[in-house]
Design an enzyme around this catalytic site. Sequence first.
Site, PDB file in Angstrom:
ATOM      1  N   SER A  94       0.846  -1.199   0.000  1.00 33.94           N
ATOM      2  CA  SER A  94       0.000   0.000   0.000  1.00 33.94           C
ATOM      3  C   SER A  94       0.883   1.251   0.000  1.00 33.94           C
ATOM      4  CB  SER A  94      -0.972  -0.036   1.176  1.00 33.94           C
ATOM      5  OG  SER A  94      -1.963   0.957   1.074  1.00 33.94           O
ATOM      6  N   LEU A  95       0.864   2.057   1.081  1.00 35.52           N
ATOM      7  CA  LEU A  95       1.689   3.268   1.095  1.00 35.52           C
ATOM      8  C   LEU A  95       3.163   2.934   0.908  1.00 35.52           C
ATOM      9  CD1 LEU A  95       3.599   4.217   3.785  1.00 35.52           C
ATOM     10  CD2 LEU A  95       1.431   3.776   4.897  1.00 35.52           C
ATOM     11  N   ARG A 119      -2.288  11.849   0.381  1.00 37.57           N
ATOM     12  CA  ARG A 119      -2.980  10.563   0.241  1.00 37.57           C
ATOM     13  C   ARG A 119      -3.744  10.227   1.514  1.00 37.57           C
ATOM     14  NH1 ARG A 119      -1.611   5.034   1.005  1.00 37.57           N
ATOM     15  NH2 ARG A 119      -2.211   3.609  -0.690  1.00 37.57           N
TER      16      ARG A 119
END
Length: 314
Positions: A94-95, A119
Amino acid sequence: MSLALLFPGQGSQSLKMGCLLGDAFPVARDVLAEVDEALGQNLSQIMREGPEDLLTLTENAQPALMAVSMAAMRVLKTEFGFDVTQAAYVAGHSLGEYSALCAAGSITLTDAARLLKLRGQAMQRAVPVGVGGMASLIGPKTDLVLAEAAAAAGSEVGTCVVANDNVGGNIVISGDKPAVERAIEKAKELGARAIHLNVSAPFHCPLMQPAADEMANALASATILAPAVPLVANVTASPQTDPEVIRRLLVEQVTGRVRWRESLNWMTGEGGVTRFAEVGSGKVLTGMAKRGAPDAEAVALNTAEDLEAFAKSL
């Protein structure tokens, strides 16, 4: 021995993460200071002193985790002579994909920090707190077929999808809260256990489309270079080097599934990876690699001792 560097995602944060590295190495302190300056925020103080609920906020946790990973990478390079090109691939959960790209020279540290701050904010704005939910389906009977069946049952009352296909026995669903509850009921009927995740928004599902739109606008003007080593992308579970493809996949990733199990399978199969090193905070991805790729070695690089031992082992 073919190496892949892994970079952790949200949930791996903890108070004081990166602080020992910062105390021991000026170059690590420099990274944390660069992130603070990029954000106009004393994020490193929050990482050191808390409170924990402030660090856990999505908009803080995301850039903070990236900062710790990059501090470790900077120490590896300057103190122990490790270069990212000694790895065959980079991948991030993900991140962590932003951390991976930053490590590979595709995105600058400043841009990565600012993009992750946005984000996190965009994800929180997309769905009001309490409207969505996420749950981890676990247990030996939990596989993608079971999770898809549970998500389909949830979809009868709202949005519900498989968000993270992490590893066999650990799959996360995401969506509208009532739909997730229905999916949990179905998953239990099918023999899985379920744990509600303490998250502020339903990540990696169609409800995140407003956040994806915000990220599309931000990424359109961001400089993205070809990474020094291929990125095994969450959305495709395959290696990517084209900057424009990477730009598109970073947008798709906001609403799309994290295909981590498939990514591990590709890396240890066609990619020939025999060793994984998780760079940054925690050992979540190390544990997944040990379960999902038991024939490969997996180590977590959290401390100065970890980094030194890893560099000497190459």
